[in-house]
Design a protein around this motif. Structure first.
Motif, mmCIF file in Angstrom:
data_model
loop_
_atom_site.group_PDB
_atom_site.id
_atom_site.type_symbol
_atom_site.label_atom_id
_atom_site.label_comp_id
_atom_site.label_asym_id
_atom_site.label_seq_id
_atom_site.Cartn_x
_atom_site.Cartn_y
_atom_site.Cartn_z
ATOM 1 N N MET A 52 -2.264 2.753 -0.128
ATOM 2 C CA MET A 52 -1.786 1.985 -1.043
ATOM 3 C C MET A 52 -1.842 0.401 -0.537
ATOM 4 O O MET A 52 -1.485 0.386 0.661
ATOM 5 C CB MET A 52 -0.376 2.177 -1.645
ATOM 6 C CG MET A 52 -0.412 3.623 -2.289
ATOM 7 S SD MET A 52 1.313 4.025 -2.951
ATOM 8 C CE MET A 52 1.790 3.048 -4.327
ATOM 9 N N LEU A 53 -1.786 -0.505 -1.577
ATOM 10 C CA LEU A 53 -1.647 -1.987 -1.200
ATOM 11 C C LEU A 53 -0.006 -1.988 -0.975
ATOM 12 O O LEU A 53 0.758 -1.402 -1.734
ATOM 13 C CB LEU A 53 -1.935 -2.823 -2.271
ATOM 14 C CG LEU A 53 -3.395 -2.838 -2.604
ATOM 15 C CD1 LEU A 53 -3.772 -3.992 -3.679
ATOM 16 C CD2 LEU A 53 -4.173 -3.479 -1.405
ATOM 17 N N LYS A 104 1.968 -4.227 -1.677
ATOM 18 C CA LYS A 104 2.568 -4.632 -3.001
ATOM 19 C C LYS A 104 2.833 -3.732 -3.715
ATOM 20 O O LYS A 104 3.935 -3.483 -4.526
ATOM 21 C CB LYS A 104 1.869 -6.089 -3.674
ATOM 22 C CG LYS A 104 0.653 -5.557 -4.356
ATOM 23 C CD LYS A 104 0.042 -6.594 -5.059
ATOM 24 C CE LYS A 104 -1.434 -6.325 -5.447
ATOM 25 N NZ LYS A 104 -1.869 -7.512 -6.220
ATOM 26 N N ASP A 105 2.057 -2.656 -4.117
ATOM 27 C CA ASP A 105 2.273 -1.574 -4.856
ATOM 28 C C ASP A 105 3.222 -0.436 -4.421
ATOM 29 O O ASP A 105 3.972 -0.147 -4.912
ATOM 30 C CB ASP A 105 0.952 -0.776 -5.149
ATOM 31 C CG ASP A 105 -0.083 -1.747 -5.939
ATOM 32 O OD1 ASP A 105 0.346 -2.575 -6.682
ATOM 33 O OD2 ASP A 105 -1.343 -1.717 -5.718
ATOM 34 N N PHE A 106 3.160 -0.380 -3.158
ATOM 35 C CA PHE A 106 4.179 0.590 -2.475
ATOM 36 C C PHE A 106 5.522 0.099 -2.484
ATOM 37 O O PHE A 106 6.273 0.916 -2.589
ATOM 38 C CB PHE A 106 3.532 0.851 -0.863
ATOM 39 C CG PHE A 106 4.604 1.912 -0.200
ATOM 40 C CD1 PHE A 106 4.411 3.225 -0.637
ATOM 41 C CD2 PHE A 106 5.295 1.570 1.094
ATOM 42 C CE1 PHE A 106 5.502 3.935 -0.010
ATOM 43 C CE2 PHE A 106 6.078 2.334 1.412
ATOM 44 C CZ PHE A 106 6.265 3.709 1.073
ATOM 45 N N GLU A 109 6.599 -1.784 -4.753
ATOM 46 C CA GLU A 109 7.068 -1.535 -6.103
ATOM 47 C C GLU A 109 7.773 -0.168 -6.279
ATOM 48 O O GLU A 109 8.679 0.238 -7.072
ATOM 49 C CB GLU A 109 6.103 -1.857 -7.168
ATOM 50 C CG GLU A 109 6.458 -1.670 -8.529
ATOM 51 C CD GLU A 109 7.585 -2.923 -8.854
ATOM 52 O OE1 GLU A 109 8.401 -2.177 -9.723
ATOM 53 O OE2 GLU A 109 7.614 -3.982 -8.411
ATOM 54 N N HIS A 110 6.816 0.567 -5.579
ATOM 55 C CA HIS A 110 7.224 2.254 -5.982
ATOM 56 C C HIS A 110 8.606 2.376 -5.007
ATOM 57 O O HIS A 110 9.622 3.310 -5.659
ATOM 58 C CB HIS A 110 6.043 3.032 -4.976
ATOM 59 C CG HIS A 110 6.349 4.483 -4.575
ATOM 60 N ND1 HIS A 110 6.530 5.440 -5.706
ATOM 61 C CD2 HIS A 110 6.764 5.043 -3.433
ATOM 62 C CE1 HIS A 110 6.905 6.500 -5.132
ATOM 63 N NE2 HIS A 110 7.060 6.494 -3.920
ATOM 64 N N GLN A 129 11.425 1.409 -7.227
ATOM 65 C CA GLN A 129 11.671 2.149 -8.279
ATOM 66 C C GLN A 129 12.348 3.742 -7.931
ATOM 67 O O GLN A 129 13.174 3.710 -8.502
ATOM 68 C CB GLN A 129 10.243 2.556 -9.188
ATOM 69 C CG GLN A 129 9.444 1.420 -9.814
ATOM 70 C CD GLN A 129 10.471 0.786 -10.961
ATOM 71 O OE1 GLN A 129 11.037 1.571 -11.587
ATOM 72 N NE2 GLN A 129 10.407 -0.499 -11.007
ATOM 73 N N MET A 147 0.862 -8.718 1.321
ATOM 74 C CA MET A 147 1.118 -7.777 0.260
ATOM 75 C C MET A 147 -0.289 -7.247 -0.213
ATOM 76 O O MET A 147 -0.345 -6.113 -0.740
ATOM 77 C CB MET A 147 1.639 -8.794 -0.953
ATOM 78 C CG MET A 147 2.821 -9.162 -0.805
ATOM 79 S SD MET A 147 4.069 -7.666 -1.106
ATOM 80 C CE MET A 147 5.753 -8.645 -1.454
ATOM 81 N N GLU A 148 -1.415 -7.703 0.334
ATOM 82 C CA GLU A 148 -2.729 -7.105 0.015
ATOM 83 C C GLU A 148 -3.277 -6.125 1.055
ATOM 84 O O GLU A 148 -4.310 -5.492 0.798
ATOM 85 C CB GLU A 148 -3.763 -8.219 -0.040
ATOM 86 C CG GLU A 148 -3.379 -9.339 -1.167
ATOM 87 C CD GLU A 148 -3.208 -8.719 -2.668
ATOM 88 O OE1 GLU A 148 -4.244 -7.766 -3.068
ATOM 89 O OE2 GLU A 148 -2.381 -9.070 -3.375
ATOM 90 N N LYS A 192 -3.641 -2.747 2.888
ATOM 91 C CA LYS A 192 -3.685 -1.235 2.796
ATOM 92 C C LYS A 192 -2.785 -0.475 3.544
ATOM 93 O O LYS A 192 -2.823 -0.789 4.926
ATOM 94 C CB LYS A 192 -4.978 -0.464 2.325
ATOM 95 C CG LYS A 192 -5.621 -0.994 1.333
ATOM 96 C CD LYS A 192 -6.857 -0.119 1.147
ATOM 97 C CE LYS A 192 -7.527 -0.173 -0.136
ATOM 98 N NZ LYS A 192 -8.698 0.811 -0.423
#
Length: 374
Positions: free
Chosen positions: A256-257, A259-261, A263-264, A267, A280-281, A283
């Motif tokens: 995952m990127l 930034k996406d991780f 966010e995970h 949450q 942030m970009e 992987k």
């Protein structure tokens, strides 16, 4: 079958099978902090911290025993002064007969404890320990059992955690023989008469036991054994036991990127904000997780091959060091260790149910997060 209300000691004996004291780091102030374990416990409350609002919650809910992750008394008190928060806390606990017990680094290390609970919240399946702190000692128990009770004792040993080798349970080895004994005055023998030598067909039953369940196994063995005095031996083995340590290392199913991780993570831990160190970009796939303050473990995280280190309380200069070594960090705060509440509650509820103990286990809902986010 008759139900019963457990004593504090019985509850802690159950809990310490899950989070044994010997797993704690040196000088960690774990164990009993306030009160007694020699009383009936109708209600247990599991909490991350023991602050005044938590104690007020315990009083309101008529709690008898608090099990906390963060110790109430990190340092000895010089006085109990109700003009201070710590003094008021101790005063309220004593006044309302509430016992406090702490499991700190031993709960970090324990299988299913803080770090495993954090991984579960993140949907990670940990494969390795981040920082090894020790290896569990293995023992062999040899007990002499009358042939009539061989199966009963074997079942008791296996159910208590003895004889587990790989994916096999209830592993034992039996050697037949003859036991001889003479009951003396004051004895109450299962077989034979006082003053008369008795010979019985017996088996010597051997099995392997990890240290964290040794006391439970011995107790279960004695309860299942028919003799008033059980003959048994305990040997320390050179076999390698399970490795123990703090922190976990796991792989994402798919990269995952960052930034996406991040966010995970936000949450999963239900936090309003978190801090991220890194690109942030980029992987990421391999993840190191360590609850609490993980500043001194960034080098172990790097050596593990982790792309991201999830931990709390990261210092400014430690963040710079991590950038320099190419290690990404996600800091969701120290308070995310709250996931331990549910893990401990579920374990205690299950064990109390199996032992038919009418003791209720609840989790604290009082907010102990000191930070606010704007």
């Amino acid at each position: 079958m008759k139900h019963n209300v457990a004593t504090g000691k019985e509850i802690i004996d159950i809990f310490e099978t899950f989070s044994p004291k010997h797993l704690a780091m040196d000088k960690d102030p774990i164990g009993l902090h306030v009160g007694t374990l020699h009383k009936k416990v109708h209600k247990v409350m599991v909490t991350l911290d023991v602050l005044e609002n938590v104690v007020d919650e315990a009083i309101e809910n008529e709690v008898d025993l608090i099990i906390a992750h963060h110790p109430l008394l990190f340092k000895p008190l010089q006085q109990i002064n109700p003009d201070t928060e710590k003094g008021r806390i101790v005063q309220k606990l004593i006044k309302h007969d509430i016992t406090v017990y702490a499991a700190h680094t031993n709960l970090d290390v324990a299988e299913g404890g803080v770090n495993d609970a954090m991984c579960e919240a993140l949907g990670l399946d940990p494969k390795d320990i981040l920082v090894e702190t020790g290896q569990e000692t293995l023992y062999k128990i040899a007990v002499y059992v009358p042939a009539t009770h061989e199966e009963k004792v074997r079942e008791a040993l296996g159910n208590a955690g003895a004889g587990h080798i790989g994916n096999y349970s209830h592993c034992t080895f039996q050697t037949p023989g003859t036991g001889a004994f003479k009951p003396l005055e004051g004895s109450n023998p299962h077989l034979g008469d006082q003053g008369e030598l008795e010979k019985v067909e017996e088996v010597r039953m051997e099995t392997i036991v990890p240290e964290h369940v040794l006391s439970t196994v011995l107790r279960s063995m004695k309860e299942a054994h028919p003799y008033e005095e059980v003959a048994y031996d305990v040997y320390t083995l050179q076999n390698e036991g399970a490795k123990r340590g703090i922190g976990r290392v796991a792989d994402l199913e798919k990269p995952m990127l960052l930034k996406d991780f991040a966010e995970h993570v936000k949450q999963a831990f239900d936090v309003p904000a978190l801090r991220v160190v890194g690109d942030m970009e980029q992987k990421v796939k391999k993840i190191a997780v360590l609850g609490g303050d993980g500043n001194k473990f960034i080098h172990q995280a790097e050596r593990s091959g982790a792309d991201v280190f999830i931990t709390g309380d990261v210092y400014f200069h430690v963040a710079h060091d991590a950038l320099g070594m190419g290690l990404n960090i996600i800091d969701p705060g120290h308070h995310v260790e709250k996931v331990m509440k549910k893990a401990v509650q579920e374990y205690l509820i299950q064990e109390c149910k199996e032992k038919q103990m009418e003791t209720e286990v609840i989790v604290s809902t009082a907010n102990t997060e000191p930070f606010q986010f704007l």
